[in-house]
Structures are given as structure tokens and as C-alpha cells.
Design a protein around this motif. Structure first.
Motif, mmCIF file in Angstrom:
data_model
loop_
_atom_site.group_PDB
_atom_site.id
_atom_site.type_symbol
_atom_site.label_atom_id
_atom_site.label_comp_id
_atom_site.label_asym_id
_atom_site.label_seq_id
_atom_site.Cartn_x
_atom_site.Cartn_y
_atom_site.Cartn_z
ATOM 1 N N ALA A 79 37.363 42.048 40.074
ATOM 2 C CA ALA A 79 37.324 40.726 39.410
ATOM 3 C C ALA A 79 38.672 40.410 38.757
ATOM 4 C CB ALA A 79 36.224 40.700 38.362
ATOM 5 N N LEU A 80 39.336 41.450 38.252
ATOM 6 C CA LEU A 80 40.643 41.278 37.622
ATOM 7 C C LEU A 80 41.682 40.858 38.671
ATOM 8 C CD1 LEU A 80 41.385 41.689 34.649
ATOM 9 C CD2 LEU A 80 42.231 43.942 35.229
ATOM 10 N N LEU A 81 41.558 41.434 39.860
ATOM 11 C CA LEU A 81 42.462 41.068 40.963
ATOM 12 C C LEU A 81 42.241 39.618 41.377
ATOM 13 C CD1 LEU A 81 42.778 43.950 43.569
ATOM 14 C CD2 LEU A 81 44.587 42.533 42.688
ATOM 15 N N TRP A 82 40.981 39.234 41.476
ATOM 16 C CA TRP A 82 40.674 37.825 41.815
ATOM 17 C C TRP A 82 41.319 36.897 40.803
ATOM 18 C CZ3 TRP A 82 34.689 37.307 42.973
ATOM 19 C CH2 TRP A 82 34.373 38.032 44.130
ATOM 20 N N LEU A 83 41.110 37.220 39.513
ATOM 21 C CA LEU A 83 41.626 36.357 38.456
ATOM 22 C C LEU A 83 43.152 36.293 38.500
ATOM 23 C CD1 LEU A 83 40.832 34.628 35.971
ATOM 24 C CD2 LEU A 83 41.275 36.632 34.583
ATOM 25 N N ASP A 84 43.757 37.447 38.757
ATOM 26 C CA ASP A 84 45.217 37.514 38.835
ATOM 27 C C ASP A 84 45.735 36.587 39.940
ATOM 28 O OD1 ASP A 84 47.631 38.604 37.923
ATOM 29 O OD2 ASP A 84 47.741 39.864 39.707
ATOM 30 N N ILE A 85 45.061 36.635 41.074
ATOM 31 C CA ILE A 85 45.461 35.790 42.210
ATOM 32 C C ILE A 85 45.283 34.310 41.858
ATOM 33 C CG2 ILE A 85 44.699 35.073 44.523
ATOM 34 C CD1 ILE A 85 44.254 38.111 45.062
#
Lengths: 413, 221
Positions: free
Chosen positions: B44-50
Motif C-alpha cells: 500500500a505504501l508503494l501504491w501511495l508513493d507512485i
């Protein structure tokens, strides 16, 4: 086909020169733009400013000049740390007792650029919903992100599947409070490093604003005082500073700026004059006594200060200097009949085209270039007079001339 | 048309195979890089980062696609000018423009197939890690890579077909600036932007006929 293909090559050349030539000219002619940095002084209850140039000066609107130390004392909410360090912080400011700790808690600064508003519609609508009252000392990053379309859906990031139970729970809570799906605008702070969480401020499709947050896994929904009569929301800015009096600032299509107050979820209009959210930069500074809004459109800046009753106390307008020397700017608009540039505030594609500010002068310059090219070509013994090339130069000016010369030069060798 | 496609197919078969292989390798590499990211970090953190950084997680694929298109354009047309093949072709009893058009169609189809291959590969690998909200935007973003690749293919073809070095330098100077029109902010699809990117791509295709026109009888070559 030869004529058409030659035209295609020249057109590509013209387009690229219309981008690169003004860009490099701008770099060569750049100068530091001059605009005074304006503050509202709670001590003299008027504007004071820093005029930076060859010599930086500190003055007020009337023209009184101050040294830096005096200036800091006139802006205690800006320089409170410096004043405290020197032991010069006054506890009574503008006749009100304002301890240092209060200033630390209640001062805030926000900046909303046109790009924030223009780009907000293209952001992918997935957000993390933190638990405001979780067991851990710091906020835990959730394992799912949510979207609000026909309902509120939580997507588990590990399985890429919808958490049906949680989605139904939150959708039901929103419907119960009168939320009309889908959401139009969502505002909140997604930063995983933040210390506090107020959830999200969501405008529904009927124009009402709701606050949605999660407390111990349960949905909490509050209908705020903002309704369609206040305008159509285009942007919501929330930075979740605990000590300030508001949750967020709401910006409407018409340029209205509203603060959503923590006390009772009422909305109060921040006086800011004519603000165009799609073109102007907005800076709001809040302190224990005043809220100051600066609206800058690149050439002018309007600053208005209001107390916390949101009535305007003072207004100041100033002209900003251009970032190009005036002579160089005049030449720019004569030699370039149009130009292509990067518009970082554009809602989608960053390239924009603009015509010269002096179209008549630019046309005369293009006419001179076209005539000179025609005469020189005919005199140099060309078999056919270059009517087509001259016409292109007439229309595209210096860009067309450069493209035609490069193409012809390559062919002759 | 069939014979020209056959001839171009023989000429470019190795280059095409290499281009597909390189693009497939980069796709696989991108897939594994994203996979490693998801193993090492909270998804989820990766999604948000993107989302927050507007980071194009599959942007590295646009580089081999553009490079392949440029090399294909050069390899297809450089032998025509250096070996004087095109000049000889112009003496055949057929329309030279049509011959060139078929040659361009072959190259263009190759670039389009390569783009389709890459887009499908990116969408497939993204669908393993991201929700539809993210991977659904891939075609609208990748369309700029297609226009950019077509532009580079045509620019390389124009420069390669021009027999004189002076002419090559002039064409390169005029055409290379056009690449600036393909700088697109990711995830911000726009019709205006697509048109702005499409216009130079189309113009660059037409520009290939300019160096070719000099080969004809009376063209001074």
C-alpha cells in the motif's frame, strides 16, 4: 510530394525553434524579479515589508525604515524563535497576552499553487485511511487504500481485492449522514510520517462537505457546515497541524477561500479579494491574532489581513517586477511572433503556445526578414523566386528563416 | 506491396528479432524490479508513493522502445542511400513515392507491433501488483511513447536516406528539436497533449519523402 515533404521538415523545425529559441533567450535575459515580502505587523497593525534588491531594506507602508532587529520586533509571529533566543520575545502583542508556546502551536503557513488545483483532478483517487485512535503511539500505515465512487471501497494492497465488509461499513456510515455518492473532491493529508490524523474532507456530488475518519476501526462521519450555497469546491487543503483553529481550507471555483473551523465545523470566509484559483498563487499565514492571505498573479500581489472574526483589517497591493529586463522583453516580443513554453500549472499537457505581446511589431520584423530573404535569393541567382519560403518566413518569422536556411544550406553541399 | 514487405522483412529480420528480444528483456527486468519492491516494502505504501510522486513505474520501457524505433529507421534506410539501392529503385517502372510509402508502412507496422507488445506486457505485469485505477491509465500514457517512437523512426529514416552529410546535419538539426514535444507528465492524459504529440509524429513521417525526392531523375543526385 517534394514541396509537401519540404514543408513538413520546415514545420517541425519551426515548432522546435519556437520552443528552444525563446527558451534560450529567456535564460540569457533573466534577471532577479523584484517583489517586496509583505507581512502584517500585529504591533503597528499595518503592513511591513522587506525590499530586497542591491540593498535590502526593511520598512513599513508609510515609508519608515527599520533595522533588522527593529523589524523582527514588529513581526513577532514571524521571528518569534529569534526573539525568544535573544530574550526579546514580548508576551503582550497588540495588547493581547500571547505566550511563546501559543505562537509555536498556532502559527501556520500554507501555499496553494495553481498547479495544485489544476492537477488535483488528474490524481489517481486512492487514499490511505489512518486510524485516528489506534493503540500504537504513532499512526500506523494501513494495508489498504480507499476510493469513493459509487460507494466507499477499500482495496487491500496485498491481494488487490476489495475488503467488502469494511467497504459496506463505511459506505453505510456515509449514507446515514446523507452523503450522495460519488465524491467530487477529496482532501486530506496522505503523508505516512504525519503525527496526527483528522481523516479526509470529502465533497459529495450534491456539494456538501463531510469529514470521514476512522477511530478504532469504526467509521466516523461528520456533516460540516459547508454546502452548495458556498460554491463549488475545487480544492481542499489540510495539513493537520494540531494547534491551529481550523481543519482545512476549502477553495471554490469562484475563488472563495473558506476555513473549516475545528470548534463547530462551521465555515468562515477568508477575505482575499479577487482570487482566481486556476491562475493565482495563494499563501495563507495564520498566527494567534490574525490570518493573512496573499494572492499573487505573477505581476501583482494583494495581501489582506483579517482577525479571527474574519473581518478584513488591512489590505496592501504591490506590483511585482518582471523576470526579464524590460529592453530584452521588448526585443523578445518583436523577434518572436509566437512561442511555445512549458506551463507547469497546466492541468494536463505542459506545452502551451502564446502569441507575441507586440503582434504588429513582430509582423513587421517577419516582413523584413521575408523581404530580405527574397531579395538575397533572387540576387544570388536562384532559378525560381522563393515565393513559398518567403511566405513561410512571413508567417513564422525568425523560426521559419532558420529552418529554411538550414534546409537550403544542407541541400547545396 | 507484398514484394516490398518481403524485401524489408529480409533486410530487418535480425534487427526486429533483436528489438523484440531487448524489449522483452526490459519488460521482464521491470516486472522483477516491481516484484522486488513489493516483497521489500509495504504494497500500500508503494501504491501511495507512485500516486503521490506521479512516478511512472514502467517508464523504463519507453527507452528501449524509442531506441528500437530509431535503430530500425536507420537500419532500414541507411543501406538504401549508402548502397545506392534507392537510386536504382527509382529507375524501376513504378511510382517512387508509393515504393517509399510501402517501405515506411513496413517500418511503421514494426514500431506499432513493438509498442503493442510492450503495452500489453506492461499492462499484464502491472495487473499483478496494482489495482485497475493505476494500470487502467497505462494505454493513455503509453500512447506518447508510440508517437515518440514513430517520430524517432521517421527522423532516423530521413537522416539515413539523405545522401549528403551536409543535408544529414541540416535534417538532424531540424528534426531533433521535435523530440521536445513528447515530454508528457505521466498520468495526465489529455486530448490536446495527444494531438500535440501526434502532429510532429505525422509531420516527421511526411518528412521522409523530402530526402527521397532528391534521388529522382533531375533531382541532382
Amino acid at each position: 510530394m517534394r514541396v509537401l515533404s519540404g514543408f513538413a521538415v520546415i514545420m517541425i523545425g519551426v515548432m522546435s525553434f519556437a520552443y528552444f529559441m525563446p527558451y534560450f533567450y529567456g535564460i540569457a535575459a533573466v534577471k532577479k524579479p523584484y517583489a517586496p515580502n509583505v507581512f502584517f505587523s500585529p504591533v503597528i497593525e499595518d503592513f511591513i515589508m522587506i525590499k530586497s534588491g542591491k540593498d535590502t531594506s526593511y520598512c513599513d507602508r508609510v515609508g519608515n525604515i527599520y533595522d533588522l532587529n527593529e523589524f523582527k520586533k514588529l513581526a513577532p509571529f514571524v521571528y518569534y524563535r529569534d526573539l525568544q533566543m535573544k530574550g526579546e520575545y514580548p508576551d503582550i502583542i497588540g495588547g493581547v497576552f500571547v505566550p511563546f508556546e501559543t505562537v509555536q502551536k498556532e502559527t501556520d503557513f500554507i501555499s496553494v499553487r495553481p498547479s495544485d488545483i489544476n492537477h488535483s483532478g488528474t490524481r489517481i483517487g486512492l487514499y490511505p485511511l489512518y486510524d485516528t485512535k489506534s493503540d500504537s503511539a504513532s499512526l500506523e500505515f494501513p494495508g489498504e487504500l480507499f476510493r469513493i465512487k459509487e460507494r466507499m471501497e477499500f482495496i487491500n494492497a496485498s491481494s488487490i481485492e476489495t475488503d467488502e465488509e469494511k467497504s459496506e461499513l463505511f459506505t453505510g456510515a456515509l449514507r446515514e449522514k446523507g452523503f450522495v455518492f460519488p465524491a467530487k473532491v477529496i482532501g486530506g493529508n496522505t503523508d505516512p510520517r504525519k503525527q496526527t490524523d483528522y481523516g479526509y474532507f470529502v465533497a459529495d456530488s450534491s456539494g456538501f462537505l463531510f469529514r470521514v475518519y476512522q477511530a478504532e476501526g469504526r467509521p466516523e462521519v461528520v456533516k460540516t457546515g459547508f454546502g452548495p450555497e458556498n460554491g463549488e469546491i475545487v480544492h481542499i487543503y489540510a495539513n493537520e497541524k494540531p494547534g491551529v483553529r481550523y481543519y482545512c481550507f476549502i477553495i471554490t471555483r469562484e475563488g472563495g477561500i473558506y476555513a473549516l473551523m475545528k470548534e463547530d465545523y462551521s465555515v468562515r470566509k477568508v477575505p482575499a479579494g479577487n482570487y482566481n484559483p486556476y491562475a493565482d498563487t495563494l499563501r495563507i499565514s495564520a498566527d494567534p491574532l490574525y490570518i493573512t492571505a496573499k494572492v499573487s498573479d505573477g505581476s501583482t500581489e494583494r495581501v489582506s489581513a483579517a482577525g479571527w472574526d474574519f473581518t478584513e483589517r488591512a489590505v496592501y497591493s504591490s506590483l511585482s517586477d518582471d523576470s526579464m529586463k524590460s529592453g530584452m522583453k521588448a526585443v523578445f516580443h518583436v523577434i518572436f511572433p509566437f512561442y511555445i513554453y512549458d506551463d507547469k500549472n497546466a492541468p494536463s499537457f505542459p506545452l502551451k503556445a502564446s502569441l507575441s505581446e507586440k503582434p504588429a511589431a513582430a509582423f513587421v520584423f517577419s516582413l523584413i526578414l521575408a523581404a530580405a530573404y527574397f531579395i538575397i535569393s533572387v540576387r544570388s541567382g536562384n532559378r525560381r523566386p522563393p515565393y513559398g519560403a518567403s511566405f513561410i518566413i512571413l508567417l513564422t518569422g525568425i523560426y521559419g528563416l532558420a529552418a529554411v536556411l538550414i534546409l537550403n544550406n544542407g541541400r547545396r553541399r | 506491396m507484398k514484394s516490398i514487405f518481403y524485401k524489408e522483412g529480409i533486410k530487418l529480420r535480425r534487427a526486429l528479432a533483436a528489438a523484440f528480444a531487448v524489449n522483452a528483456a526490459v519488460l521482464l527486468y521491470s516486472y522483477f524490479r516491481v516484484r522486488v519492491g513489493f516483497i521489500m516494502q509495504e504494497p500500500a505504501l508503494l501504491w501511495l508513493d507512485i500516486i503521490e510522486r506521479n512516478a511512472f513505474f514502467f517508464d523504463r520501457i519507453s527507452v528501449p522502445l524509442a531506441a528500437s524505433a530509431f535503430i530500425l529507421g536507420f537500419l532500414q534506410f541507411y543501406p538504401e542511400s549508402s548502397g545506392r539501392r534507392f537510386r536504382i529503385s527509382c529507375h524501376l517502372p513504378q511510382n517512387e513515392d508509393l515504393t517509399l510509402l510501402y517501405m515506411l508502412l513496413f517500418g511503421l507496422s514494426s514500431v506499432c507491433f513493438l509498442w503493442l507488445f510492450d503495452t500489453a506486457g506492461v499492462m499484464l505485469s502491472a495487473s499483478f501488483f496494482f489495482p485497475y485505477d493505476l494500470w487502467g491509465r497505462i494505454p493513455s500514457v503509453m500512447i506518447y511513447s508510440l508517437f515518440f517512437s514513430v517520430f524517432l523512426y521517421s527522423a532516423a529514416a530521413s537522416v539515413a536516406l539523405e545522401p549528403s552529410w551536409g543535408g544529414r546535419a541540416g535534417l538532424a538539426l531540424l528534426l531533433c528539436g521535435g523530440a521536445a514535444f513528447f515530454g508528457v507528465s505521466v498520468y495526465r492524459p489529455s486530448c490536446w497533449g495527444a494531438f500535440i504529440a501526434f502532429a510532429p509524429a505525422l509531420l516527421s513521417l511526411a518528412s521522409v519523402f523530402y530526402p527521397a525526392s532528391g534521388y529522382r531523375a533531375g533531382g541532382g543526385r
